[in-house]
Scaffold this active site. Sequence first.
Site, PDB file in Angstrom:
ATOM      1  N   LEU A   1       0.864  -1.125  -0.094  1.00  0.00           N
ATOM      2  CA  LEU A   1       0.050  -0.114  -0.027  1.00  0.00           C
ATOM      3  C   LEU A   1       0.789   1.006  -0.053  1.00  0.00           C
ATOM      4  O   LEU A   1       1.741   1.425   0.841  1.00  0.00           O
ATOM      5  CB  LEU A   1      -0.901   0.056   1.214  1.00  0.00           C
ATOM      6  CG  LEU A   1      -2.025   0.879   1.286  1.00  0.00           C
ATOM      7  CD1 LEU A   1      -3.044   0.696   0.006  1.00  0.00           C
ATOM      8  CD2 LEU A   1      -2.667   0.990   2.598  1.00  0.00           C
TER       9      LEU A   1
ATOM     10  N   ASN B   1      -1.946   2.890 -11.347  1.00  0.00           N
ATOM     11  CA  ASN B   1      -1.533   1.505 -11.189  1.00  0.00           C
ATOM     12  C   ASN B   1      -2.208   0.587 -11.911  1.00  0.00           C
ATOM     13  O   ASN B   1      -3.505   1.214 -12.652  1.00  0.00           O
ATOM     14  CB  ASN B   1      -2.264   0.963  -9.617  1.00  0.00           C
ATOM     15  CG  ASN B   1      -2.041  -0.492  -9.333  1.00  0.00           C
ATOM     16  OD1 ASN B   1      -0.868  -1.052  -9.483  1.00  0.00           O
ATOM     17  ND2 ASN B   1      -3.361  -0.970  -8.961  1.00  0.00           N
TER      18      ASN B   1
ATOM     19  N   HIS C   1      -4.156  -3.002 -12.513  1.00  0.00           N
ATOM     20  CA  HIS C   1      -4.810  -4.196 -11.935  1.00  0.00           C
ATOM     21  C   HIS C   1      -5.203  -5.159 -13.094  1.00  0.00           C
ATOM     22  O   HIS C   1      -6.089  -4.686 -13.989  1.00  0.00           O
ATOM     23  CB  HIS C   1      -6.115  -3.681 -11.240  1.00  0.00           C
ATOM     24  CG  HIS C   1      -6.579  -4.931 -10.270  1.00  0.00           C
ATOM     25  ND1 HIS C   1      -5.950  -5.199  -9.192  1.00  0.00           N
ATOM     26  CD2 HIS C   1      -7.668  -5.314 -10.267  1.00  0.00           C
ATOM     27  CE1 HIS C   1      -6.659  -6.155  -8.641  1.00  0.00           C
ATOM     28  NE2 HIS C   1      -7.930  -6.218  -9.347  1.00  0.00           N
TER      29      HIS C   1
HETATM   30  C1  GRF Z   1       0.330  -7.899 -13.141  1.00  0.00           C
HETATM   31  O1  GRF Z   1      -0.987  -8.769 -13.715  1.00  0.00           O
HETATM   32  C2  GRF Z   1      -0.237  -6.485 -12.772  1.00  0.00           C
HETATM   33  O2  GRF Z   1      -1.692  -6.235 -13.244  1.00  0.00           O
HETATM   34  C3  GRF Z   1      -0.487  -6.857 -11.233  1.00  0.00           C
HETATM   35  O3  GRF Z   1       0.697  -7.478 -10.900  1.00  0.00           O
HETATM   36  C4  GRF Z   1       1.062  -8.396 -12.335  1.00  0.00           C
HETATM   37  C5  GRF Z   1       2.599  -7.878 -12.527  1.00  0.00           C
HETATM   38  O4  GRF Z   1       3.190  -8.573 -13.236  1.00  0.00           O
HETATM   39  N1  GRF Z   1      -0.823  -5.540 -10.650  1.00  0.00           N
HETATM   40  P1  GRF Z   1       4.607  -8.402 -14.005  1.00  0.00           P
HETATM   41  O5  GRF Z   1       5.723  -8.177 -12.665  1.00  0.00           O
HETATM   42  O6  GRF Z   1       4.464  -7.007 -14.538  1.00  0.00           O
HETATM   43  O7  GRF Z   1       4.995  -9.455 -14.661  1.00  0.00           O
END
Ligand code: GRF
Length: 225
Positions: free
Chosen positions: A94, A109, A111
């Site tokens: 966080l 961010n 997600h």
């Molecule tokens: C991704 O799926 C992103 O959406 C989430 O964490 C994952 C990170 O993957 N927040 P990477 O480290 O970029 O391969």
Amino acid sequence: MSIDVSESLGVAVLASGSGTNLQALIDKLHLVPERGVRIQCVVGSKAGIGAVDRAAEHRIPSHVMPAGADETWLLDTLESSNAGLVVLAGWLKLIPPGAVRAWRGRMINIHPALLPSFGGPGMYGRRVHDAVINAGARISGPTVHFVDEIYDNGAIIAQWPVPVLESDDGEALAGRVLKVEHRLLPAVVASFARNSFELGGDGRVTWKEPWFEHEVFDLIPNASQ
Ligand code: GRF
């Protein structure tokens, strides 16, 4: 034409994992000067993660968050990076309230599900995709949003649909969504560099141009003919 790097957007990327989204930002933006984006630094939440190795491969300065580091460490690290945008690309911690305040409207961010569903504390990695499948949702896809004080809660900037297939398990769905993340995140960062959207005073995002390019949500091909 030569590019004036002083006019490009500097980005600080925060990562906790393998960093494939960081790699997409490197490949599609950092290594393509005409996109006007350079990655100034990578902040890893711990040592030994793939994201920090990827930064080193491209000679991008990196910082590993020391155990027990406080808000001041993050604030100082980000401020000294001279970045104009902070991107959380797989960052699991966080963001402390002081850093959210300092970077409001300039910290985003990604997600791996369609917020406001399937987000919040504990919703990361495979758990997100298992929850999507268990809910029987037929569409998933990544969301890019501004960061606020609550996990996965800030104003939505962009989303893209990814179908959930009958044969999917969480891993298969995660892989299909991740491929789209690698397109959506660089597109949003490039749009930020062009000043194409902003966080309004009402807490919502305003786009000054269509947020998707040359794509059609074509459920039934040729249906209109
Ligand atoms: C991704 O799926 C992103 O959406 C989430 O964490 C994952 C990170 O993957 N927040 P990477 O480290 O970029 O391969």
